[in-house]
Design an enzyme around this catalytic site. Structure first.
Site, PDB file in Angstrom:
ATOM      1  N   ASP A  45      -2.598  11.229 -12.052  1.00  0.00           N
ATOM      2  CA  ASP A  45      -2.307  12.511 -11.389  1.00  0.00           C
ATOM      3  C   ASP A  45      -2.850  13.676 -12.210  1.00  0.00           C
ATOM      4  OD1 ASP A  45      -0.417  12.364 -13.395  1.00  0.00           O
ATOM      5  OD2 ASP A  45       1.319  12.669 -12.092  1.00  0.00           O
ATOM      6  N   SER A  46      -3.486  13.356 -13.351  1.00  0.00           N
ATOM      7  CA  SER A  46      -4.260  14.370 -14.078  1.00  0.00           C
ATOM      8  C   SER A  46      -5.345  14.946 -13.176  1.00  0.00           C
ATOM      9  CB  SER A  46      -4.897  13.755 -15.329  1.00  0.00           C
ATOM     10  OG  SER A  46      -5.595  12.575 -15.017  1.00  0.00           O
ATOM     11  N   ASP A  88      -1.049   6.453 -10.484  1.00  0.00           N
ATOM     12  CA  ASP A  88       0.184   7.210 -10.722  1.00  0.00           C
ATOM     13  C   ASP A  88       0.909   7.482  -9.410  1.00  0.00           C
ATOM     14  OD1 ASP A  88       0.505   7.821 -13.461  1.00  0.00           O
ATOM     15  OD2 ASP A  88      -1.052   9.356 -13.366  1.00  0.00           O
ATOM     16  N   LYS A 116       1.979   3.360 -11.741  1.00  0.00           N
ATOM     17  CA  LYS A 116       2.490   3.900 -13.003  1.00  0.00           C
ATOM     18  C   LYS A 116       3.520   4.971 -12.672  1.00  0.00           C
ATOM     19  CE  LYS A 116      -0.121   6.499 -15.997  1.00  0.00           C
ATOM     20  NZ  LYS A 116       0.609   7.792 -16.055  1.00  0.00           N
ATOM     21  N   GLU A 118       6.650   7.634 -14.467  1.00  0.00           N
ATOM     22  CA  GLU A 118       7.060   8.293 -15.713  1.00  0.00           C
ATOM     23  C   GLU A 118       8.578   8.348 -15.820  1.00  0.00           C
ATOM     24  OE1 GLU A 118       5.254  12.157 -16.042  1.00  0.00           O
ATOM     25  OE2 GLU A 118       3.247  11.402 -15.637  1.00  0.00           O
ATOM     26  N   GLU A 185       2.476   8.187 -24.445  1.00  0.00           N
ATOM     27  CA  GLU A 185       1.646   9.387 -24.599  1.00  0.00           C
ATOM     28  C   GLU A 185       2.225  10.294 -25.686  1.00  0.00           C
ATOM     29  OE1 GLU A 185       0.575  11.362 -20.963  1.00  0.00           O
ATOM     30  OE2 GLU A 185      -0.240  13.106 -22.018  1.00  0.00           O
TER      31      GLU A 185
HETATM   32  O1  KIV Z   1      -2.541  11.217 -15.197  1.00  0.00           O
HETATM   33  C1  KIV Z   1      -3.127  10.735 -16.182  1.00  0.00           C
HETATM   34  O2  KIV Z   1      -4.348  10.811 -16.327  1.00  0.00           O
HETATM   35  C2  KIV Z   1      -2.325  10.087 -17.191  1.00  0.00           C
HETATM   36  C3  KIV Z   1      -2.952   9.903 -18.543  1.00  0.00           C
HETATM   37  C4  KIV Z   1      -2.913  11.170 -19.303  1.00  0.00           C
HETATM   38  C5  KIV Z   1      -2.315   8.805 -19.293  1.00  0.00           C
HETATM   39  O3  KIV Z   1      -1.197   9.759 -16.966  1.00  0.00           O
END
Ligand code: KIV
Length: 268
Positions: A45-46, A88, A116, A118, A185
């Site tokens: 989600d970056s 994510d 993934k 969090e 992280e």
């Molecule tokens: O969203 C993402 O790219 C991430 C990385 C920073 C691990 O979660």
């Protein structure tokens, strides 16, 4: 060659061989990265920050994650050895079991091989439920960007003894609940080593030193495209006149050799 899957990645941990993970958001870069030997692609989600220009990952929607996962899956399919795709689940899309299951279904049907999420112990019931339904899960611990407002910024986590012990316990509990990977992280390297030794599942690090089983970087960062604040843990691989594919390969090679990250990229 057969595609990389969860078993291949678990086997690498057992054999104490490191693997490389890189974010990917579209078909072209996904294929390039997989062809460069990167074992796993993270549809992170970056993308909210590097593609959309947002200030954080919070505005990213499930529909956007589905769209980018489908793009990555198509490009990955064209690679000589397709990589393992993790996606994510975005902010507030897994707060309840029902929501988490529906969100996981959407990205898995778009082509992800793993989701993934969090958080710490509170994720255990969702992880167990997804595991029972055949959905692999990576639990993201330490600096969890979706909680940036609660954490008071993008800060290193687990520096105090109590916080470090709590993180190790959370990792063990989530592994027991059925998580297949942990992502750490921005934590001190000594803490990342403790977690990596404490769980049998692969541990991926970013800003967590080089004791973890794998490393991940945001693609734009490692190609030197980040014109704003460059975090300490980032290395620019787009140097020495390299092409993008050569930069991807240099990253994969250095991760596998254990030479990236070096001391300058870690938090002591
Ligand atoms: O969203 C993402 O790219 C991430 C990385 C920073 C691990 O979660």
């Amino acid at each position: 060659m057969s595609p990389i899957n969860l078993r291949s990645l678990q086997a690498l941990k057992s054999q104490q061989q490191k693997f490389a993970v890189l974010t990917a958001y579209d078909a072209t870069f996904a294929q390039l990265a997989a062809d460069a030997g990167i074992e796993s692609l993270l549809v992170g989600d970056s993308l909210g920050m590097v593609l959309q220009g947002q200030q954080s990952t919070l505005p990213v929607t499930l529909e956007e994650m589905v769209y980018h996962t489908a793009c990555v899956a198509r490009g990955n399919q064209r690679a000589q050895r397709p990589a393992f795709i993790m996606t994510d689940l975005p902010f507030m899309s897994y707060g309840t079991l029902e929501q988490g299951i529906a969100s996981a279904r959407a990205v898995m049907q778009a082509g992800a091989h793993m989701v993934k999420i969090e958080g710490d112990e509170w994720l255990a019931p969702l992880i167990t439920s997804l595991a029972q339904q055949g959905v692999p899960v990576c639990a993201h611990l330490g600096l969890t960007p979706q909680a940036v407002n609660k954490l008071g910024g993008y800060r290193v986590q687990g520096r105090e003894q109590q916080a470090a012990d709590a993180l190790v316990n959370a990792a063990m509990e989530l592994a027991d609940a059925g998580a297949d990977m942990i992502l750490l992280e921005c934590v001190p390297s000594s803490l990342a080593r403790r977690v990596t030794d404490a769980v049998a599942i692969p541990v991926i690090g970013i800003g967590a030193g080089n004791a973890t089983d794998a490393q991940v970087l945001v693609m734009h960062d490692m190609l030197g495209l980040n014109s704003q604040h460059v975090p300490k843990f980032v290395k620019n691989f787009m140097t020495d006149g390299r092409t993008v594919q050569q930069a991807f390969k240099a990253y994969a090679d250095e991760v596998k050799a254990g030479t990236f990250p070096s001391a300058e990229h870690e938090f002591a």
